[in-house]
Design a protein around this motif. Structure first.
Motif, mmCIF file in Angstrom:
data_model
loop_
_atom_site.group_PDB
_atom_site.id
_atom_site.type_symbol
_atom_site.label_atom_id
_atom_site.label_comp_id
_atom_site.label_asym_id
_atom_site.label_seq_id
_atom_site.Cartn_x
_atom_site.Cartn_y
_atom_site.Cartn_z
ATOM 1 N N ILE A 36 10.619 2.236 10.691
ATOM 2 C CA ILE A 36 11.049 3.077 12.546
ATOM 3 C C ILE A 36 11.120 2.169 13.470
ATOM 4 O O ILE A 36 12.195 2.120 13.917
ATOM 5 C CB ILE A 36 10.200 4.709 12.525
ATOM 6 N N LYS A 37 10.892 1.470 13.479
ATOM 7 C CA LYS A 37 10.576 0.528 14.409
ATOM 8 C C LYS A 37 11.536 -0.859 14.029
ATOM 9 O O LYS A 37 10.928 -1.615 15.043
ATOM 10 C CB LYS A 37 9.810 0.152 15.753
ATOM 11 N N GLU A 38 11.077 -1.593 12.895
ATOM 12 C CA GLU A 38 12.168 -2.781 12.340
ATOM 13 C C GLU A 38 13.324 -3.007 12.391
ATOM 14 O O GLU A 38 14.146 -2.252 12.682
ATOM 15 C CB GLU A 38 11.253 -2.465 11.197
ATOM 16 N N ASP A 39 13.721 -3.949 12.262
ATOM 17 C CA ASP A 39 15.410 -4.071 12.384
ATOM 18 C C ASP A 39 15.780 -4.327 10.774
ATOM 19 O O ASP A 39 15.924 -5.755 10.399
ATOM 20 C CB ASP A 39 15.356 -6.272 12.361
ATOM 21 N N MET A 40 15.793 -2.739 10.268
ATOM 22 C CA MET A 40 15.837 -2.994 8.869
ATOM 23 C C MET A 40 17.617 -3.703 8.772
ATOM 24 O O MET A 40 18.526 -2.734 9.355
ATOM 25 C CB MET A 40 16.207 -1.490 8.739
ATOM 26 N N ARG A 41 17.906 -3.720 8.041
ATOM 27 C CA ARG A 41 19.560 -4.499 7.311
ATOM 28 C C ARG A 41 19.980 -4.385 6.430
ATOM 29 O O ARG A 41 21.259 -4.141 6.096
ATOM 30 C CB ARG A 41 19.674 -6.428 8.177
ATOM 31 N N VAL A 42 18.907 -4.484 5.286
ATOM 32 C CA VAL A 42 19.476 -3.536 3.864
ATOM 33 C C VAL A 42 18.780 -2.852 3.371
ATOM 34 O O VAL A 42 17.158 -2.856 3.778
ATOM 35 C CB VAL A 42 19.060 -5.366 3.118
ATOM 36 N N ILE A 43 19.013 -1.857 3.184
ATOM 37 C CA ILE A 43 18.384 -0.409 2.265
ATOM 38 C C ILE A 43 18.999 -0.203 1.198
ATOM 39 O O ILE A 43 19.809 -0.295 0.506
ATOM 40 C CB ILE A 43 19.155 0.461 3.553
ATOM 41 N N SER A 44 18.085 -0.224 -0.017
ATOM 42 C CA SER A 44 18.611 -0.014 -1.358
ATOM 43 C C SER A 44 17.457 1.190 -1.944
ATOM 44 O O SER A 44 16.447 1.207 -1.369
ATOM 45 C CB SER A 44 18.424 -1.176 -1.796
ATOM 46 N N GLY A 45 18.330 2.033 -3.028
ATOM 47 C CA GLY A 45 17.555 3.118 -3.916
ATOM 48 C C GLY A 45 18.875 4.297 -3.661
ATOM 49 O O GLY A 45 19.942 4.253 -3.545
ATOM 50 N N ILE A 46 18.093 4.848 -5.372
ATOM 51 C CA ILE A 46 19.238 5.956 -5.486
ATOM 52 C C ILE A 46 19.762 7.467 -4.099
ATOM 53 O O ILE A 46 18.920 7.348 -3.097
ATOM 54 C CB ILE A 46 18.580 6.636 -6.433
ATOM 55 N N PRO A 47 20.902 6.693 -3.947
ATOM 56 C CA PRO A 47 21.627 7.307 -3.087
ATOM 57 C C PRO A 47 20.646 9.195 -2.763
ATOM 58 O O PRO A 47 20.362 9.469 -1.167
ATOM 59 C CB PRO A 47 22.756 7.945 -3.007
ATOM 60 N N ALA A 83 5.875 8.466 4.880
ATOM 61 C CA ALA A 83 4.871 7.082 4.727
ATOM 62 C C ALA A 83 5.869 5.822 5.113
ATOM 63 O O ALA A 83 5.902 4.861 6.893
ATOM 64 C CB ALA A 83 3.956 6.190 4.185
ATOM 65 N N ILE A 84 7.222 6.009 4.612
ATOM 66 C CA ILE A 84 7.822 4.659 4.162
ATOM 67 C C ILE A 84 8.444 4.353 6.453
ATOM 68 O O ILE A 84 8.820 3.404 7.330
ATOM 69 C CB ILE A 84 8.875 4.750 3.840
ATOM 70 N N MET A 88 17.032 11.733 1.820
ATOM 71 C CA MET A 88 16.418 11.993 2.079
ATOM 72 C C MET A 88 15.678 10.997 3.013
ATOM 73 O O MET A 88 14.783 11.917 4.364
ATOM 74 C CB MET A 88 15.052 12.312 1.076
ATOM 75 N N TYR A 89 15.480 10.130 2.576
ATOM 76 C CA TYR A 89 15.041 9.200 4.097
ATOM 77 C C TYR A 89 15.536 9.414 5.572
ATOM 78 O O TYR A 89 15.054 9.002 6.464
ATOM 79 C CB TYR A 89 14.909 7.461 3.781
ATOM 80 N N GLU A 142 0.617 -1.590 0.099
ATOM 81 C CA GLU A 142 -0.106 0.034 -0.042
ATOM 82 C C GLU A 142 1.048 1.057 -0.026
ATOM 83 O O GLU A 142 0.750 1.966 -0.794
ATOM 84 C CB GLU A 142 -1.085 -0.145 0.836
ATOM 85 N N THR A 143 1.795 1.465 0.733
ATOM 86 C CA THR A 143 2.617 2.825 0.940
ATOM 87 C C THR A 143 3.107 2.781 -0.553
ATOM 88 O O THR A 143 4.111 4.079 -0.694
ATOM 89 C CB THR A 143 3.679 2.242 2.243
ATOM 90 N N ASN A 144 3.864 1.297 -0.860
ATOM 91 C CA ASN A 144 4.939 1.396 -2.377
ATOM 92 C C ASN A 144 3.717 1.879 -2.910
ATOM 93 O O ASN A 144 4.446 2.162 -4.044
ATOM 94 C CB ASN A 144 5.279 -0.053 -2.727
ATOM 95 N N CYS A 145 2.961 2.322 -3.264
ATOM 96 C CA CYS A 145 1.249 2.041 -4.369
ATOM 97 C C CYS A 145 1.435 3.767 -4.121
ATOM 98 O O CYS A 145 0.732 4.341 -4.979
ATOM 99 C CB CYS A 145 0.437 2.076 -4.116
#
Length: 499
Positions: free
Chosen positions: A204-215, A198-199, A220-221, A185-188
């Motif tokens: 913010i409370k998740e165990d994020m280990r890999v992040i990908s995208g244009i720098p 929204a992301i 900004m994120y 839903e957020t991706n849309c």
């Protein structure tokens, strides 16, 4: 060690071994790709128009198939868009990747059942090479985020249409679906600022280990995460240890990223485009990205300084040299033939063949014959900030041909990181450092300075979020959109909000 980690390491070893098989025989691999492409497409409209049935060698191909850009293939592509079959490739494409062109308006790049898997496998294999080399696979047990365009697809004459990153979202393997963020839903969400907010809330409370995208958009994120959490991203995501990116050189952003994260993390560079997935970083120890020679793409190369001459020489993989700036030309199993994608590359290794993206053939400054390319300005900036606390959010360069007084000059528009005292104490000294680095790299530029044709670099500071505001004003905020590093005119320079 989880079963998923063990499986990832076993699979990584298998993929690396398969990669080495074709990488050790680059010329033979490309010859096989070439022959298959010609055979598969000989009964298409394009194949018939260009006498594919008579092509027995690469020399025949050069004689029959000229170099074209999108405009040159547009009549064929329009037939495909209108629903005709067997035009550029057999049958119909599975998708059109829609991109925004500067001269052509919207571009429709075909993706076929033969070409689409290569995009997915390349992204996967880049990660598997990293796992094999570093033995770091723990991230597969955590969350991963891919900042990308909306996966919502439309249709045009029965062919699905969308952004490449949105199309790719439909191919995320099942074993990653539970780990992947953001939610569908957020991706849309189409509006980029709303989407990033929204992301932030979701992750913010998740165990994020890999992040990908244009720098620039990941930055900004990160800024929004830090603002909300009031702590560095690396402290918020304690197991975050891998950043995957493509589209632009990461080096100008690295210092700012390390400040936002609070530590260094590993990174993997990719070279994807709607027209094909060309290369990925296969080693943390070697410079450059492995050129994918077995992925249904036949490569040709034209030296950049010869590109605009009449009938420039076309080189194949066995003829290229280290350190030369080449325009990348492709023929693919999506039906692009002798196609100039606009990117320039330089080889950093010939065993195996690794490249860096050096810029865009249309993005350069040569107002006085200096032909400055993207790699040169990025390297000059990196050299100038080395060993300092200066941090750059974004920048672009344009010529000032008619100054109010004095000699013409190259004007650097830079958004410094004012939030962390990332501005230089002495702006003139910083400009001098950039200028010296430019003169070392580009002898034509140096000659113009020595000959008093140009004066030294002038830096103009851009207001905070000025580049984001500019991109928003032209409807290109977020997604796969990027600020050009160079312009040979002042269309961008004159509208950027300055300090």
């Amino acid at each position: 060690m989880s079963l998923k980690v063990i499986a990832a390491k076993i699979f990584a070893r298998k993929i690396v071994r398969k990669t080495q098989e074709w990488a050790q025989h680059p010329v033979a691999t490309q010859e096989a790709v070439f022959k298959k492409l010609i055979k598969e497409a000989k009964n298409t409209q394009f194949g018939k128009d260009h006498h594919f049935e008579q092509i027995q060698s690469y020399a025949d191909f050069v004689q029959n198939v000229p170099i074209r850009d999108y405009e040159g293939l547009k009549l064929y592509i329009e037939k495909v868009v209108n629903g005709e079959e067997n035009v550029l490739w057999k049958g119909k494409p599975l998708y059109f990747a829609k991109t925004s062109g500067t001269t052509s308006g919207a571009k429709y790049i075909p993706l076929t059942k033969e070409s689409m898997p290569t995009h997915i496998h390349a992204s996967r294999n880049a990660i598997l090479h990293y796992i094999h080399e570093t033995s770091n696979a723990d991230f597969v047990d955590g969350k991963m985020i891919f900042l990308q365009g909306s996966p919502i697809l439309t249709e045009k004459n029965g062919i699905k249409l969308g952004r490449l990153s949105g199309i790719a979202a439909h191919y995320v393997p099942g074993y990653l679906q539970k780990n992947r963020m953001p939610s569908w839903e957020t991706n849309c969400i189409e509006d980029w600022e709303t989407k990033v907010n929204a992301i932030v809330e979701e992750t913010i409370k998740e165990d994020m280990r890999v992040i990908s995208g244009i720098p620039s958009w990941v930055q900004m994120y990160f800024e929004k995460l830090q603002q909300k959490a009031q702590k560095p991203v690396g402290e918020l995501f304690q197991n975050f240890n891998l950043f995957i990116y493509g589209g632009v050189n990461f080096e100008p952003y690295r210092a700012k990223f390390e400040n936002l994260i609070g530590r260094k993390v590993d990174s993997i560079e990719l070279f994807p485009a709607s027209e094909g997935f060309f290369a990925y970083q296969d080693s943390q120890k070697e410079k450059g990205m492995l050129l994918l020679l077995n992925s249904g793409i036949f490569y040709e190369f034209i030296k950049s300084d010869e590109f605009f001459t009449e009938n420039p020489k076309r080189y194949t993989i066995g003829e290229v040299e280290l350190g030369v700036n080449y325009v990348l030309i492709i023929s693919t199993n999506a039906g692009l033939w002798g196609y100039n994608i606009g990117d320039t590359v330089q080889f950093t290794s010939l065993k195996p063949y690794r490249v860096i993206v050096s810029g865009r053939i249309k993005h350069y400054i040569s107002a006085f014959g200096e032909h400055v390319i993207g790699k040169e300005v990025e390297s000059a900036l990196q050299e100038a900030i080395q060993g300092t606390n200066i941090r750059i959010n974004e920048f672009t360069v344009a010529p000032q041909i008619t100054p109010k007084e004095g000699l013409p000059y190259h004007e650097w528009f830079i958004e410094f990181d004012s939030d962390t005292s990332g501005e230089p104490d002495n702006l003139e000294a910083f400009a001098e450092a950039i200028d010296q680095a430019m003169r070392k790299q580009n002898i034509y530029y140096d000659d113009l300075i020595v000959g008093n044709v140009l004066r030294k670099v002038v830096i103009t500071k851009v207001v905070k979020n000025g580049f984001q505001d500019y991109m928003k004003s032209i409807g290109k905020l977020g997604g796969q959109n990027k600020i050009p590093r160079l312009s040979n005119d002042r269309k961008i320079a004159d509208v950027l909000p300055k300090v």
